[in-house]
Scaffold this motif. Structure first.
Motif, short mmCIF file in Angstrom:
data_model
loop_
_atom_site.label_atom_id
_atom_site.label_comp_id
_atom_site.label_asym_id
_atom_site.label_seq_id
_atom_site.Cartn_x
_atom_site.Cartn_y
_atom_site.Cartn_z
N LEU A 159 0.83 -1.20 0.00
CA LEU A 159 0.00 0.00 0.00
C LEU A 159 0.86 1.25 0.00
CD1 LEU A 159 -2.94 1.00 0.07
CD2 LEU A 159 -2.76 1.07 2.57
N ALA A 160 1.93 1.25 0.79
CA ALA A 160 2.82 2.41 0.85
C ALA A 160 3.52 2.62 -0.49
CB ALA A 160 3.84 2.23 1.96
N ILE A 161 3.93 1.53 -1.14
CA ILE A 161 4.57 1.64 -2.45
C ILE A 161 3.59 2.20 -3.48
CG2 ILE A 161 5.51 0.27 -4.37
CD1 ILE A 161 6.79 -1.54 -2.24
N GLU A 162 2.34 1.76 -3.41
CA GLU A 162 1.33 2.28 -4.33
C GLU A 162 1.13 3.78 -4.14
OE1 GLU A 162 -3.36 1.53 -5.52
OE2 GLU A 162 -2.26 0.03 -4.38
N PHE A 163 1.10 4.23 -2.89
CA PHE A 163 0.96 5.67 -2.62
C PHE A 163 2.16 6.44 -3.17
CE2 PHE A 163 -1.78 4.92 1.42
CZ PHE A 163 -2.88 4.69 0.62
N ALA A 164 3.36 5.91 -2.94
CA ALA A 164 4.56 6.59 -3.43
C ALA A 164 4.57 6.65 -4.95
CB ALA A 164 5.81 5.87 -2.92
N ALA A 165 4.19 5.56 -5.60
CA ALA A 165 4.18 5.52 -7.06
C ALA A 165 3.20 6.55 -7.64
CB ALA A 165 3.81 4.12 -7.54
N SER A 166 2.15 6.85 -6.90
CA SER A 166 1.16 7.81 -7.39
C SER A 166 1.72 9.23 -7.43
CB SER A 166 -0.09 7.78 -6.50
OG SER A 166 0.18 8.34 -5.22
N ARG A 167 2.86 9.47 -6.79
CA ARG A 167 3.48 10.81 -6.78
C ARG A 167 4.43 11.03 -7.96
NH1 ARG A 167 0.20 13.55 -4.41
NH2 ARG A 167 -1.04 11.76 -5.03
N VAL A 168 4.78 9.96 -8.67
CA VAL A 168 5.82 10.07 -9.69
C VAL A 168 5.42 11.00 -10.82
CG1 VAL A 168 7.12 8.77 -11.43
CG2 VAL A 168 6.82 7.82 -9.14
#
Length: 275
Positions: A159-168
């Motif tokens: 879930l944290a990786i998905e949130f971070a990826a959404s910022r790219v």
């Protein structure tokens, strides 16, 4: 699925806030309208001749209500299998636990190429979700170590990786990495339609924290002093005003609830995963 002739039922308890509604929610999803208060009896009788798989999602906040129902069904309806997801064990007869581990991340200190980094599930998820959110991302050898570091710092938590990826898309890979240094990562938003606890990391942490008793909350706050691995002696040091046996019991409960990861058990070490 073929083993159950398509008789598979999904029961979502995530939106159930009143534990007393769990029996009725389970029964209605299975297609049963109980005629009396003995829902457990009715469920067992209703399922006794079925070969079915019942997937019960998000049990941790209603364990006291769902556990006896699950145990009764397993005992009396031998051909029914139940797959329950929970941050904590149901602790019922016949339960077999499969722990979902974090996604595999590249090891620290290795300067991996893009193709090598893509061999790790955490990096694959990051790239996939970044592209799905509109980022024109073709992972290069230059960017691969940065993405690997992001995934490591998020401990492979999907879930944290998905949130971070959404910022790219907005900040780029290097900008996203720099954002991990501050508290704003806790406010990054996921899917609009997700349950509140899955929309931000703050929501996820609040959900988990609110399920703890006061001793567990107190110990978890004290453990936040540590970064990475710590020993039982270190736990005793930060919880020096708490009975030692109670502190060890609370630590074990935090491990059971997936808020602390236990590693290198032979050497009595534990680890607090990063949010």
């Amino acid at each position: 699925m073929r083993n159950f002739s398509s008789d598979v039922v999904f029961v979502d308890l995530g939106s159930v806030t009143d534990a007393s509604q769990v029996p009725a929610s389970l029964a209605s999803t299975l297609g049963l309208v109980p005629t009396n208060e003995q829902v457990a009896d009715s469920l067992a009788a209703f399922l006794v001749d079925r070969r079915a798989l019942i997937v019960i999602d998000c049990c941790e906040h209603v364990l006291e209500a769902i556990a006896p129902l699950v145990e009764r069904v397993i005992r009396d309806a031998a051909r029914v299998h139940i797959l329950a997801t929970s941050r904590e064990l149901l602790r019922v007869e016949g339960e077999h636990v499969y722990r979902m581990r974090p996604l595999e991340t590249p090891p620290e200190g290795e300067n991996l190429s893009a193709s090598e980094a893509m061999g790790f599930a955490a990096v694959q998820l990051f790239v996939e979700r970044a592209a799905a959110r509109g980022a024109h991302l073709s992972l290069s050898d230059v960017d691969a170590p940065v993405v690997a570091d992001i995934c490591r710092r998020l401990d492979g938590i999907a879930l944290a990786i998905e949130f971070a990826a959404s910022r790219v898309e907005a900040h780029g890979i290097h900008g996203t990495a720099s954002l991990l240094e501050n508290r704003f990562k806790l406010l990054w938003r996921g899917r609009r339609t997700a349950l509140p606890r899955h929309q931000t990391l703050t929501g996820l942490l609040d959900w988990s924290y609110n399920l703890l008793n006061e001793l567990e909350r107190s110990l978890l706050r004290r453990l936040s002093l540590f970064v990475g691995v710590f020993s039982l002696d270190a736990v005793a040091a930060v919880a020096n005003d708490v009975d030692a046996d109670e502190a060890v019991e609370a630590l074990g409960s935090l491990v059971d609830k997936s808020l602390v990861a236990s590693v290198d058990v032979g050497r009595k070490r534990s680890r607090v995963p990063a949010p």
